[in-house]
Design a protein around this motif. Structure first.
Motif, PDB file in Angstrom:
ATOM      1  N   LEU A  33      85.687  50.625  22.695  1.00 31.74           N
ATOM      2  CA  LEU A  33      84.724  50.726  21.512  1.00 31.74           C
ATOM      3  C   LEU A  33      86.635  51.044  20.325  1.00 31.74           C
ATOM      4  N   ALA A  34      86.785  52.350  21.129  1.00 32.81           N
ATOM      5  CA  ALA A  34      87.502  53.054  20.085  1.00 32.81           C
ATOM      6  C   ALA A  34      89.143  52.465  20.483  1.00 32.81           C
ATOM      7  N   ALA A  35      89.361  52.083  21.621  1.00 37.66           N
ATOM      8  CA  ALA A  35      90.567  51.117  21.977  1.00 37.66           C
ATOM      9  C   ALA A  35      90.896  49.887  20.985  1.00 37.66           C
ATOM     10  N   ASP A  36      89.553  49.800  20.448  1.00 39.25           N
ATOM     11  CA  ASP A  36      89.896  48.607  19.215  1.00 39.25           C
ATOM     12  C   ASP A  36      89.416  48.975  18.238  1.00 39.25           C
ATOM     13  N   VAL A  37      89.431  49.960  17.629  1.00 33.82           N
ATOM     14  CA  VAL A  37      88.987  50.235  16.710  1.00 33.82           C
ATOM     15  C   VAL A  37      89.055  49.547  15.245  1.00 33.82           C
ATOM     16  N   GLY A  38      87.787  49.201  14.963  1.00 33.57           N
ATOM     17  CA  GLY A  38      88.569  48.200  13.721  1.00 33.57           C
ATOM     18  C   GLY A  38      88.640  47.103  13.828  1.00 33.57           C
ATOM     19  N   ARG A  39      88.105  46.300  15.197  1.00 27.17           N
ATOM     20  CA  ARG A  39      87.949  45.527  15.713  1.00 27.17           C
ATOM     21  C   ARG A  39      86.505  44.819  16.333  1.00 27.17           C
ATOM     22  N   PRO A  40      85.939  43.995  15.888  1.00 29.62           N
ATOM     23  CA  PRO A  40      84.784  44.291  16.792  1.00 29.62           C
ATOM     24  C   PRO A  40      84.654  43.709  18.309  1.00 29.62           C
ATOM     25  N   VAL A  41      84.036  44.502  18.960  1.00 27.38           N
ATOM     26  CA  VAL A  41      83.671  43.613  21.062  1.00 27.38           C
ATOM     27  C   VAL A  41      83.005  43.266  21.426  1.00 27.38           C
ATOM     28  N   ALA A  42      82.972  42.481  21.553  1.00 29.67           N
ATOM     29  CA  ALA A  42      81.206  41.299  21.861  1.00 29.67           C
ATOM     30  C   ALA A  42      81.149  42.535  22.706  1.00 29.67           C
ATOM     31  N   VAL A  43      79.806  42.371  23.311  1.00 35.41           N
ATOM     32  CA  VAL A  43      78.945  43.137  24.063  1.00 35.41           C
ATOM     33  C   VAL A  43      79.394  42.561  25.527  1.00 35.41           C
ATOM     34  N   ASP A  44      79.465  41.657  25.867  1.00 33.44           N
ATOM     35  CA  ASP A  44      80.496  40.977  27.562  1.00 33.44           C
ATOM     36  C   ASP A  44      81.767  41.692  27.589  1.00 33.44           C
ATOM     37  N   VAL A  45      82.229  42.006  26.113  1.00 33.36           N
ATOM     38  CA  VAL A  45      83.910  42.520  26.898  1.00 33.36           C
ATOM     39  C   VAL A  45      83.533  44.098  27.194  1.00 33.36           C
ATOM     40  N   VAL A  46      82.304  44.813  26.394  1.00 32.50           N
ATOM     41  CA  VAL A  46      81.748  46.026  26.676  1.00 32.50           C
ATOM     42  C   VAL A  46      81.643  45.951  27.994  1.00 32.50           C
ATOM     43  N   ILE A  47      80.288  45.192  28.841  1.00 34.06           N
ATOM     44  CA  ILE A  47      80.646  45.560  29.730  1.00 34.06           C
ATOM     45  C   ILE A  47      80.724  45.122  30.861  1.00 34.06           C
ATOM     46  N   GLU A  48      82.314  44.135  30.759  1.00 31.30           N
ATOM     47  CA  GLU A  48      83.082  44.349  31.402  1.00 31.30           C
ATOM     48  C   GLU A  48      84.338  45.293  31.436  1.00 31.30           C
ATOM     49  N   LEU A  95      81.343  47.553  16.257  1.00 31.92           N
ATOM     50  CA  LEU A  95      82.635  47.677  15.760  1.00 31.92           C
ATOM     51  C   LEU A  95      82.580  49.183  15.609  1.00 31.92           C
ATOM     52  N   LEU A  96      83.721  49.592  15.902  1.00 35.51           N
ATOM     53  CA  LEU A  96      83.930  51.272  15.743  1.00 35.51           C
ATOM     54  C   LEU A  96      84.560  50.881  13.880  1.00 35.51           C
ATOM     55  N   GLU A  97      83.994  51.208  13.100  1.00 33.54           N
ATOM     56  CA  GLU A  97      84.544  51.636  12.114  1.00 33.54           C
ATOM     57  C   GLU A  97      84.989  53.341  11.349  1.00 33.54           C
ATOM     58  N   ALA A  98      86.577  52.731  11.474  1.00 29.93           N
ATOM     59  CA  ALA A  98      87.324  54.026  11.076  1.00 29.93           C
ATOM     60  C   ALA A  98      88.341  53.979  10.989  1.00 29.93           C
ATOM     61  N   ARG A  99      89.778  54.672  10.287  1.00 31.77           N
ATOM     62  CA  ARG A  99      91.062  54.686  10.509  1.00 31.77           C
ATOM     63  C   ARG A  99      91.807  54.765  11.365  1.00 31.77           C
ATOM     64  N   GLN A 100      92.398  53.773  11.719  1.00 32.69           N
ATOM     65  CA  GLN A 100      92.920  53.820  13.049  1.00 32.69           C
ATOM     66  C   GLN A 100      93.950  55.373  13.526  1.00 32.69           C
ATOM     67  N   ASP A 101      94.383  56.148  12.741  1.00 35.29           N
ATOM     68  CA  ASP A 101      94.628  57.767  13.011  1.00 35.29           C
ATOM     69  C   ASP A 101      93.252  58.198  13.614  1.00 35.29           C
ATOM     70  N   GLN A 102      92.655  58.141  13.062  1.00 38.46           N
ATOM     71  CA  GLN A 102      91.099  58.735  13.653  1.00 38.46           C
ATOM     72  C   GLN A 102      90.767  58.933  15.303  1.00 38.46           C
ATOM     73  N   VAL A 103      91.861  57.967  16.319  1.00 35.18           N
ATOM     74  CA  VAL A 103      91.996  57.870  17.368  1.00 35.18           C
ATOM     75  C   VAL A 103      93.236  58.230  17.891  1.00 35.18           C
ATOM     76  N   ASP A 104      93.080  59.179  18.755  1.00 34.39           N
ATOM     77  CA  ASP A 104      94.818  59.776  18.897  1.00 34.39           C
ATOM     78  C   ASP A 104      95.058  58.974  19.626  1.00 34.39           C
ATOM     79  N   VAL A 105      95.086  57.824  20.389  1.00 28.55           N
ATOM     80  CA  VAL A 105      95.892  56.685  20.699  1.00 28.55           C
ATOM     81  C   VAL A 105      96.186  56.040  19.716  1.00 28.55           C
ATOM     82  N   TYR A 106      96.276  55.783  18.682  1.00 29.86           N
ATOM     83  CA  TYR A 106      96.589  55.089  17.584  1.00 29.86           C
ATOM     84  C   TYR A 106      97.585  56.053  17.346  1.00 29.86           C
ATOM     85  N   ARG A 107      97.274  57.092  16.625  1.00 30.81           N
ATOM     86  CA  ARG A 107      97.948  58.508  15.858  1.00 30.81           C
ATOM     87  C   ARG A 107      99.191  58.348  17.098  1.00 30.81           C
ATOM     88  N   PHE A 108      98.990  58.145  18.089  1.00 33.98           N
ATOM     89  CA  PHE A 108      99.981  58.756  18.931  1.00 33.98           C
ATOM     90  C   PHE A 108     100.956  57.648  18.988  1.00 33.98           C
TER      91      PHE A 108
END
Length: 958
Positions: A33-48, A95-108
């Motif tokens: 979920l965090a790798a796509d913060v702010g965007r919905p991730v389908a359950v099938d995608v999470v399972i994969e 969907l993980l609802e947060a600012r992008q800079d709250q996820v370290d890889v996006y802040r990077f």
């Protein structure tokens, strides 16, 4: 502030406090979920992303359950930090609802983009931004997560990190600060050894700081790895930089004044990055407050000029000080990119065997890759070298189980950016007063934290199902992690048994011993041990008791079998039972150790239930196991027809028989710390074993540069031989003491001990003993510039070896004679002696001897103008030196091989041999002004300038 951290273990950070997300599947869901913060991730995608293409039945339900737990965790974190962070349902997914800079890889990525925008207008700010971006990396991304998706993301982010590191290094170079990038780039190149841009940046930094030789070493190492793993050569940019450094090296080194002493970087092997921390503690939990305190201590030191940060963690035995220290050190390892050092000082060992300072310092020097010849003889100088090696590096040093301040002080780093983490049962207030240490007292776990420990190990459902039983177990364990681990280990192997039954048993546990005198908590721990011990099989209980007789620091399977008087196969099962019950720890594969409290408890059980005859028989089997196996290994490492007489081993000693040189050397490397501990604190009435053990260890300790240890062991051996009245033991001890003193640059006392050994060996009529002593005297005389005296001792050595019928010894003596003759100009006489020596060494199976003789023959053939024969001898010698681990001799041999190729006008082959030799001298830590490294650099510089070396190049003198 609340952050989601992916650049390392997947964690939540709330106001600087780390919140564990949970088991690996839940962490993978969180990362998906965090790798796509702010965007919905389908359950099938999470399972994969979690399971790949082969998801199990029930995967969708598992995702929903994990998301529910993550949602609650995020809501609590957001409420605490007063920042948005929540998981919401969206069509077909989450969907993980947060600012992008709250996820370290996006802040990077944001920091990298900001740096690129200002790299031309404000290079200093660009460097700071890139440094901040790299600082977000705590460890390998998505640490501990498996699966194809995690692997893909990890690889992509690693490439971005490499690019950022190269950009940062180039920015710092433009700003004129190359020294600051060397440590981080060295660590990164160790992680990504085929990354040519990293290698190029590191070579430039080394070259700009006057460390051109290390830059050349770096190139040689990268070129070798590319050839071995990819079958390619370095790219154009790296080759051009290499040639530029070669062309500039001679003028640079000539213009720079020689340093008054060797710089530490020249003593340690290039690229060596110590990583000595023990394995992580499974299921660590319940120490949030202490971890936060340590985090605050480290954070407060950022940017300050304090030389070193010292934290002293204290608490009673069994409270989890080591687990806390190791967990914390592993968590912050990313902040210390130059490595981690660790030593268990055994300050409260039940047998009183605290680790000597010499051994602790030497362990650190070994971790840095300092070769034996570069270790100073004096302890004060060794401590100084250790601290010098820390200078300019960011490292964490864990000094575990310290007795007092005095045991710790010499091991404290004095370098800016380093951290020392000390654990002790005592409150080390002296460190706070004089060194400014931060004191941290560790208390028993609270009931809630103790319950979390059990939940982590047994499962939350099982713990939640019986809250009253769990409360009773927690109370019985007094909140001590060691006791909780022992109880959880037993409960885990009985998954269907109610916890109430275990709690009742534990409450009733007790016994005739009061092993752990120390108040209510210690008494409760004793009850836990007694309860767990009572569940052991008869064989495991007996092994547990008898292992208390072992001196430590750890024990192998065969030695444990000897102590218990069972077969190795049976011992494997008993050891597995003990580790499964958490009464023993397998700290490295097939090596076992006790917690101090458990050793005390086992020792008291042995005293109560195993009579004097049983204990002595167990010790006898153990001592025979080590002595006879060490003797068998020594015979393979140093072939000899008359090894020290030992008599038959006691039945059940399980003497190991190494099959070849490699196995023999590996056994000695693994066991030498145990053998030295036996010699240091021998059991009563085993004097004969002690001096014989030192005799068979002498060659190994000498070849590996453990000369201080050899000196101490020799003194113990001499005392034991005198108590026993054994002249052979005294003679061998004097020889070993002479050798140690000789290596420690004390020729006067060394000669006195050698002569005393000769006198005693003569009285005994021992030709083998006299031969080896004359051999030592020959080498020492040659080193002192007395070639004719050295030749005389070599002839005397040969005479005695022939009388003793020792073919390997005769080969060594003949090689000494041939080498001395060659030095005196008699090359034909030298050739005859060395050819005879080689034949004898082959017959004796002496691999080490063959290598040295072939090296001598290469030298002799070269001086006779027989270049092809010399090349053949040097090539064979180099291969054998590599096989026996004598890398310094291999480097010197490759230098001579290159010289011989040059004399035969084979210039490309000469350059290749010299380059290989240069790479080896870098690994060995030879400084630029030391032979043979200085000679190699001279030759390569000349070759780079003119295309081929010019003028006569002499073969190395000796």
């Amino acid at each position: 502030m609340v952050d989601v951290q992916l650049l390392g273990p997947v964690e939540l950070s709330v106001g600087g406090h780390v919140v564990e997300v949970g088991p690996p599947q839940r962490r993978t869901v969180m990362a998906a979920l965090a790798a796509d913060v702010g965007r919905p991730v389908a359950v099938d995608v999470v399972i994969e992303r979690v399971w790949g293409t082969r998801a199990p039945n029930g995967a969708r339900a598992a995702v929903h359950a994990h998301v529910a737990r993550i949602r609650r965790m995020c809501e609590q974190a957001a409420e605490t930090a007063r920042e948005p962070l929540r998981v919401v349902r969206r069509s077909g997914g989450y969907l993980l609802e947060a600012r992008q800079d709250q996820v370290d890889v996006y802040r990077f990525r944001q920091l990298i983009d900001q740096a690129r925008a200002v790299e031309r207008s404000d290079p200093a700010r660009a460097a700071r931004l890139l440094g901040d971006a790299l600082g977000l990396w705590r460890a390998d991304p998505l640490s501990g997560l498996r699966g194809q998706w995690a692997a893909r993301m990890r690889e992509a982010w690693r490439r971005q990190r490499q690019d950022a590191a190269v950009g940062w290094a180039r920015a710092e170079l433009r700003l004129g600060d190359p020294a600051s990038v060397i440590g981080p780039l060295t660590g990164l190149l160790g992680e990504y050894p085929l990354a040519e841009p990293l290698a190029e940046a590191l070579m430039r930094a080394l070259h700009h700081t006057g460390r051109s030789a290390e830059a050349l070493d770096c190139y040689a190492a990268v070129r070798e790895r590319l050839a071995e793993e990819l079958g390619t050569d370095p790219g154009v940019a790296l080759r051009q930089l290499h040639q530029a450094i070669l062309r500039g090296h001679r003028s640079e080194s000539a213009s720079r004044p020689k340093p008054p002493m060797q710089p530490p970087s020249a003593v340690a092997r290039a690229g060596e990055r110590p990583a000595q921390l023990p394995m992580a503690v499974r299921g660590f939990t319940g120490r949030d407050e202490e971890l936060a305190r340590l985090a605050a201590i480290l954070a407060s030191a950022e940017g300050e000029s304090a030389a070193v940060v010292i934290s002293a963690v204290s608490g009673m035995a069994g409270v989890g000080k080591t687990a806390l220290a190791v967990h914390w050190a592993r968590r912050v390892a990313g902040a210390f990119p130059d490595g981690q050092l660790y030593v268990n000082l055994r300050g409260f060992d039940p047998q009183g065997a605290a680790v000597p300072l010499t051994e602790a310092v030497r362990g650190f020097l070994d971790a840095f890759g300092v070769r034996p010849e570069r270790v100073p003889p004096g302890l004060e100088a060794q401590v100084g070298l250790y601290r010098s090696l820390l200078a300019g590096r960011r490292m964490i040093v864990v000094l575990d189980n310290a007795r007092d301040e005095e045991q710790v002080r010499p091991l404290l780093p004095g370098a800016v950016g380093c951290m020392a983490l000390v654990t002790s049962r005592n409150r080390l207030t002296g460190l706070a007063v004089t060194e400014g240490a931060h004191l941290l007292a560790v208390d028993s776990l609270s009931p809630d934290a103790a319950r979390d420990v059990l939940a982590e190990r047994l499962g939350a459902g099982r713990v939640a199902a019986e809250p009253e039983a769990v409360a009773d177990i927690v109370a019985s364990c007094a909140g001590l992690p060691l006791a909780l681990a022992v109880v959880a280990a037993r409960a885990a192997v009985q998954p269907r048994r109610p916890l109430r039954a275990l709690a009742d048993e534990l409450r009733q546990a007790g016994g005739p011993l009061d092993a752990l005198d120390g108040g209510e908590e210690a008494s409760q721990v004793r009850a836990v041990f007694s309860w767990s011990y009572s569940a052991l099989s008869t064989g495991a209980a007996r092994m547990f008791r008898l292992l208390a007789l072992h001196p430590g620091p750890d024990v192998g399977q065969a030695a444990a079998a000897a102590l218990a008087g069972v077969s190795p196969e049976r011992a494997r099962g008993l050891l597995s039972e003990l580790t499964g019950g958490h009464l023993l720890v397998e700290h490295v594969p097939e090596r076992y150790t006790f917690h101090d409290l458990l050793r005390v408890y086992a020792g008291e059980l042995a005293a109560a239930y195993d009579g004097e005859r049983v204990r002595r028989a167990a010790l006898h089997r153990m001592m025979d196991h080590y002595l006879h196996t060490a003797r068998a290994a020594d015979v393979l490492v140093t072939p000899q027809p008359h090894p020290v007489a030992t008599g038959p081993a006691a039945p059940g000693s399980h003497v190991e028989e190494p099959a070849d040189y490699g196995q023999a050397r590996a056994w000695l490397v693994a066991e030498h710390a145990v053998l030295l501990e036996i010699v240091r604190q021998p059991p009563p009435d085993f004097d004969g074993h002690v001096w014989r053990l030192v005799t068979v260890l002498t060659s190994f300790l000498d070849r590996h540069g453990y000369w201080q240890a050899l000196l101490a062991a020799g003194r113990s051996a001499l005392a034991a031989a005198r108590r026993e009245g054994d002249l052979a033991g005294q003679a061998g001890s004097y020889r070993g003491l002479g050798l140690a003193l000789d290596r420690l640059k004390r020729p006067g006392p060394a000669r006195e001990h050698y002569l005393r050994a000769l006198e005693l060996f003569g009285t005994l009529g021992s030709d083998a003993g006299q031969a080896r002593t004359h051999q030592h005297l020959s080498r020492m005389s040659g080193a002192q510039g007395r070639p004719r005296q050295a030749l005389e001792h070599a002839y005397r050595s040969l005479e005695h070896y022939r009388t003793a019928g020792d073919r390997a010894g005769q080969a060594a003596a003949l090689n000494h004679i041939g080498w001395r003759q060659a030095n005196l100009g008699d090359h034909l006489g030298a050739l005859a002696h060395c050819e005879q020596a080689l034949q004898l060494a082959h017959e004796a199976g002496d691999v080490d001897g063959q290598a040295h003789i072939l090296d001598s023959l290469g030298y002799i053939h070269h001086h006779l103008g027989r270049y092809q024969q010399a090349v053949g001898c040097y090539r064979q010698a180099a291969q054998l030196f590599r096989a026996t681990g004598e890398r310094h001799s291999e480097a010197a041999c490759l230098l001579c091989l290159g010289d011989t190729h040059h004399s035969a006008h084979q210039f490309d082959a000469a350059r290749d041999a010299w380059t290989r030799a240069l790479s080896l001298t870098g690994e060995l830590g030879l400084p630029d002004d030391d032979s043979p490294r200085a000679e190699i650099l001279d030759r390569l510089s000349s070759a780079a300038t003119s295309g081929r070396p010019s003028g006569h190049i002499p073969v190395r003198p000796q």
